[in-house]
Write a protein that holds these residues in place. Structure first.
Motif, PDB file in Angstrom:
ATOM      1  N   ALA A 316      36.844  69.150  15.666  1.00  0.00           N
ATOM      2  CA  ALA A 316      35.419  69.292  15.325  1.00  0.00           C
ATOM      3  C   ALA A 316      34.564  69.772  16.504  1.00  0.00           C
ATOM      4  N   SER A 317      35.034  69.586  17.729  1.00  0.00           N
ATOM      5  CA  SER A 317      34.242  70.041  18.889  1.00  0.00           C
ATOM      6  C   SER A 317      34.760  71.359  19.470  1.00  0.00           C
ATOM      7  N   VAL A 318      35.810  71.897  18.883  1.00  0.00           N
ATOM      8  CA  VAL A 318      36.444  73.076  19.492  1.00  0.00           C
ATOM      9  C   VAL A 318      35.481  74.263  19.579  1.00  0.00           C
ATOM     10  N   GLU A 319      34.716  74.471  18.520  1.00  0.00           N
ATOM     11  CA  GLU A 319      33.822  75.648  18.557  1.00  0.00           C
ATOM     12  C   GLU A 319      32.689  75.498  19.573  1.00  0.00           C
ATOM     13  N   LYS A 320      32.480  74.268  20.042  1.00  0.00           N
ATOM     14  CA  LYS A 320      31.463  74.050  21.080  1.00  0.00           C
ATOM     15  C   LYS A 320      32.012  74.280  22.473  1.00  0.00           C
ATOM     16  N   TYR A 321      33.325  74.507  22.559  1.00  0.00           N
ATOM     17  CA  TYR A 321      33.964  74.716  23.867  1.00  0.00           C
ATOM     18  C   TYR A 321      34.212  76.209  24.024  1.00  0.00           C
ATOM     19  N   THR A 322      33.498  76.796  24.957  1.00  0.00           N
ATOM     20  CA  THR A 322      33.504  78.252  25.025  1.00  0.00           C
ATOM     21  C   THR A 322      33.686  78.731  26.459  1.00  0.00           C
ATOM     22  N   ASP A 323      33.501  80.023  26.677  1.00  0.00           N
ATOM     23  CA  ASP A 323      33.539  80.555  28.043  1.00  0.00           C
ATOM     24  C   ASP A 323      32.181  80.349  28.713  1.00  0.00           C
ATOM     25  N   TRP A 324      32.187  80.203  30.013  1.00  0.00           N
ATOM     26  CA  TRP A 324      30.939  80.039  30.752  1.00  0.00           C
ATOM     27  C   TRP A 324      29.977  81.192  30.441  1.00  0.00           C
ATOM     28  N   SER A 325      30.520  82.363  30.318  1.00  0.00           N
ATOM     29  CA  SER A 325      29.683  83.566  30.121  1.00  0.00           C
ATOM     30  C   SER A 325      28.941  83.571  28.798  1.00  0.00           C
ATOM     31  N   ASP A 326      29.305  82.645  27.899  1.00  0.00           N
ATOM     32  CA  ASP A 326      28.597  82.569  26.617  1.00  0.00           C
ATOM     33  C   ASP A 326      27.584  81.423  26.586  1.00  0.00           C
ATOM     34  N   LEU A 327      27.445  80.700  27.695  1.00  0.00           N
ATOM     35  CA  LEU A 327      26.471  79.600  27.731  1.00  0.00           C
ATOM     36  C   LEU A 327      25.055  80.145  27.893  1.00  0.00           C
ATOM     37  N   ASP A 328      24.091  79.386  27.400  1.00  0.00           N
ATOM     38  CA  ASP A 328      22.691  79.833  27.385  1.00  0.00           C
ATOM     39  C   ASP A 328      22.030  79.635  28.759  1.00  0.00           C
ATOM     40  N   LEU A 329      21.735  80.730  29.428  1.00  0.00           N
ATOM     41  CA  LEU A 329      21.093  80.662  30.750  1.00  0.00           C
ATOM     42  C   LEU A 329      19.646  80.172  30.663  1.00  0.00           C
ATOM     43  N   ASN A 330      19.052  80.288  29.494  1.00  0.00           N
ATOM     44  CA  ASN A 330      17.643  79.883  29.363  1.00  0.00           C
ATOM     45  C   ASN A 330      17.468  78.422  28.935  1.00  0.00           C
ATOM     46  N   HIS A 331      18.581  77.731  28.720  1.00  0.00           N
ATOM     47  CA  HIS A 331      18.491  76.320  28.363  1.00  0.00           C
ATOM     48  C   HIS A 331      18.056  75.531  29.607  1.00  0.00           C
ATOM     49  N   LYS A 332      17.127  74.614  29.426  1.00  0.00           N
ATOM     50  CA  LYS A 332      16.597  73.895  30.602  1.00  0.00           C
ATOM     51  C   LYS A 332      16.668  72.388  30.375  1.00  0.00           C
ATOM     52  N   VAL A 333      17.335  71.736  31.297  1.00  0.00           N
ATOM     53  CA  VAL A 333      17.443  70.268  31.297  1.00  0.00           C
ATOM     54  C   VAL A 333      16.828  69.764  32.594  1.00  0.00           C
ATOM     55  N   VAL A 334      16.104  68.657  32.518  1.00  0.00           N
ATOM     56  CA  VAL A 334      15.569  68.063  33.756  1.00  0.00           C
ATOM     57  C   VAL A 334      15.823  66.557  33.761  1.00  0.00           C
ATOM     58  N   ALA A 335      15.820  66.010  34.972  1.00  0.00           N
ATOM     59  CA  ALA A 335      16.003  64.558  35.114  1.00  0.00           C
ATOM     60  C   ALA A 335      14.648  63.860  35.042  1.00  0.00           C
ATOM     61  N   ARG A 336      14.643  62.690  34.391  1.00  0.00           N
ATOM     62  CA  ARG A 336      13.443  61.840  34.418  1.00  0.00           C
ATOM     63  C   ARG A 336      13.854  60.423  34.780  1.00  0.00           C
ATOM     64  N   ILE A 337      13.146  59.865  35.749  1.00  0.00           N
ATOM     65  CA  ILE A 337      13.476  58.517  36.212  1.00  0.00           C
ATOM     66  C   ILE A 337      12.596  57.504  35.479  1.00  0.00           C
ATOM     67  N   ASN A 338      13.231  56.485  34.933  1.00  0.00           N
ATOM     68  CA  ASN A 338      12.486  55.414  34.270  1.00  0.00           C
ATOM     69  C   ASN A 338      12.202  54.344  35.316  1.00  0.00           C
ATOM     70  N   ASN A 339      10.987  54.349  35.834  1.00  0.00           N
ATOM     71  CA  ASN A 339      10.681  53.474  36.974  1.00  0.00           C
ATOM     72  C   ASN A 339      10.685  51.990  36.630  1.00  0.00           C
ATOM     73  N   ASP A 340      10.578  51.674  35.319  1.00  0.00           N
ATOM     74  CA  ASP A 340      10.647  50.260  34.952  1.00  0.00           C
ATOM     75  C   ASP A 340      12.085  49.745  34.970  1.00  0.00           C
ATOM     76  N   ILE A 341      13.052  50.658  34.975  1.00  0.00           N
ATOM     77  CA  ILE A 341      14.475  50.255  35.024  1.00  0.00           C
ATOM     78  C   ILE A 341      15.065  50.501  36.418  1.00  0.00           C
ATOM     79  N   CYS A 342      14.550  51.526  37.098  1.00  0.00           N
ATOM     80  CA  CYS A 342      15.047  51.917  38.423  1.00  0.00           C
ATOM     81  C   CYS A 342      14.985  50.736  39.404  1.00  0.00           C
ATOM     82  N   ILE A 343      16.040  50.564  40.199  1.00  0.00           N
ATOM     83  CA  ILE A 343      16.070  49.475  41.188  1.00  0.00           C
ATOM     84  C   ILE A 343      15.748  49.984  42.600  1.00  0.00           C
ATOM     85  N   ASN A 344      15.299  51.227  42.680  1.00  0.00           N
ATOM     86  CA  ASN A 344      14.902  51.837  43.958  1.00  0.00           C
ATOM     87  C   ASN A 344      16.012  51.808  45.024  1.00  0.00           C
ATOM     88  N   CYS A 345      17.223  52.051  44.590  1.00  0.00           N
ATOM     89  CA  CYS A 345      18.318  52.087  45.569  1.00  0.00           C
ATOM     90  C   CYS A 345      18.314  53.412  46.334  1.00  0.00           C
TER      91      CYS A 345
END
Lengths: 424, 70
Positions: A316-345
């Motif tokens: 079921a996941s095979v079609e989601k596994y592709t070549d790097w060259s077919d991945l979306d360069l415009n897709h954007k992911v960012v990190a968000r820190i949840n400061n109420d959970i963060c232990i400030n390590c």
């Protein structure tokens, strides 16, 4: 309750869990214990001309308190006469007719040798045959195992020899010690294999003793490379299974092997195209009773997902596994820190500052307390901060709403090529 | 200058070219980034080229190109 039985290349098994060909399947006593515990099948320890073994034979890679993150062995195939193994296979199959017994075989790459052994194991009622073309140590020095499995033409020829005599399904087991496993998988298809299994163990030296300077494991002070397996190899095996599953020329079932230790690993391999799995190291580490958690966890997972049959998730996941060259360069992911959970390590800050893209700032709030904040505009969404974070839920990786249409490297290069053709 | 600020600077240059009715005529990848050639047709026909060093700008300019081709 979901149906977790499988039909792998025509071989029916009560569940997808087979013990891989290895020390746990050395004798009828062990395989019968495994079936009693609930294993669906067993691939008998490789049969061939009985060998001589050395002591010691095993080594393990322990990492940061985790025992057996990886496992290494220099044990060879069965050291017991074929006749003894055949008798025990016959008896075991008679006692457990609904469980699967596969005979793993390894002989010299000669037609008559393969015909002889295939016929002998078939006569005692095995459900299938697995060709061991992958063992990387010892036997390969004698022209067998991975010495065959590293050459596509020999894989094709050996598979053909076995198929000529086989009346039960033939599974060609492949070595990962090769640049591209798809080459040998395709060769197995050309040879007529009913299925492939992957991966056999990876060439390895597990360590050197700091006091004696002996290799680990050592035999009278000396060592030789062995085969590496266990949890550490799972990502390598999973990639190879996925790569084969998505290749249209490799259109036969795949038995997934390599570091599978939990029902979650099983689901991952099956989603990535495995029609069943084989397990060794986890059983060697924890015993046959792990099968209870493996089957129960799998069954519960399917029930929770509302899936009636395990076969529905295969690939079921095979079609989601592709070549790097077919991945979306415009897709954007960012990190968000949840400061109420963060232990400030500050591990995320250090990781980002030292080894990534310097976008996590240590700020001070109005009460004079430090807190961490990601500059999202500069974040490249690499995941490193969330990987090193020791607290679940402290860092989320967020998919941003797309502002541009998807564009892969291939799309980009095609567009530039079109432009250059028009300009010339 | 942060990566984002660098991107915004280069993006502004690209947007300005597009605003002035320049169209992308060629993109050449080099070791120093992408050299993008623009052309404006008509009475005030001219060619200009810019070099984009920022990865996000290089994505952006080809996204514009693809949008124009479709």
């Amino acid at each position: 309750m979901a149906d977790i039985s499988i039909n792998f290349a025509g071989i029916k098994s009560p569940n997808p869990y087979w013990l891989a060909s290895a020390p746990p399947t050395n004798t009828g006593y062990q395989v019968q214990r495994a079936f009693e515990a609930g294993w669906g099948g067993a691939v008998w320890k490789t049969l061939g001309e009985p060998i001589l073994n050395v002591t010691s034979r095993f080594g393990a890679h322990h990492f940061n308190g985790q025992r057996v993150a990886g496992f290494n062995n220099i044990e060879l195939i069965s050291d017991r006469p074929l006749e003894v193994n055949l008798k025990e296979i016959y008896e075991t199959k008679k006692m457990y007719p609904n469980h699967v017994i596969i005979a793993s075989l390894m002989v010299e790459p000669k037609r008559e040798k393969w015909h002889e052994i295939v016929k002998k194991v078939q006569d005692v009622g095995v459900d299938g045959i697995e060709l061991n073309l992958g063992c990387p140590h010892g036997m390969s020095e004698r022209g067998m195992g991975s010495a065959i499995g590293q050459h596509p033409d020999l894989v094709e020829m050996t598979t053909m020899y076995a198929k000529e005599a086989a009346e039960v399904p033939v599974i060609t087991k492949l070595t990962p010690n090769i640049t591209d496993i798809r080459a040998t998988a395709k060769a197995a298809v050309r040879g007529g294999a009913d299925a492939v299994s992957m991966i056999n163990t990876i060439n390895s030296l597990v360590g050197v003793d700091l006091d004696t300077w002996n290799p680990v494991p050592n035999v009278n002070g000396q060592g030789a490379h062995g085969g590496y397996c266990g949890p550490a190899v799972k990502p390598i095996a999973l990639n190879m299974v996925g790569d084969c599953a998505r290749n249209p020329e490799i259109n036969i079932p795949i038995s997934g092997i390599g570091g599978i230790s939990t029902w979650q690993d099983t689901v991952e391999f099956m989603l990535m195209g495995a029609g069943g799995v084989q397990i060794c190291t986890a059983a060697m580490h924890h015993g046959f009773r792990i099968i209870e958690d493996l089957t129960e966890g799998l069954s519960n997972y399917l029930d929770e997902k509302g899936i009636d049959s395990l076969s529905d998730i295969i690939g079921a996941s095979v079609e989601k596994y592709t070549d790097w060259s077919d991945l979306d360069l415009n897709h954007k992911v960012v990190a968000r820190i949840n400061n109420d959970i963060c232990i400030n390590c500050n591990k995320c800050h250090i990781a980002c500052e030292d080894t990534s893209h310097q976008c996590i700032d240590i700020l001070t709030d109005e009460n004079g307390n430090d807190y961490l904040k990601v500059r999202e505009d500069d974040c490249v969404g690499c995941n490193l901060c969330s990987i090193v974070c020791p607290v679940d839920g402290a860092i989320d990786m967020i998919d941003l709403t797309p502002t541009e249409p998807p564009m892969s490297w291939n799309n980009r290069q095609s567009a530039i090529q079109m432009l250059q053709n028009a300009d010339s | 200058m942060s990566n984002y600020e660098e991107f915004m600077e280069e993006k502004q240059v690209i947007d300005e070219m597009v605003k002035q009715n320049y169209v992308i005529k060629n993109i050449n990848g080099t070791l120093e980034g992408d050299v993008v050639e623009f052309e404006k047709l008509g009475k005030t026909a001219s060619r200009k080229s810019i070099r984009l060093t920022n990865p996000d700008s290089r994505k952006y300019v080809t996204t514009i190109l693809i949008k124009g081709q479709s």
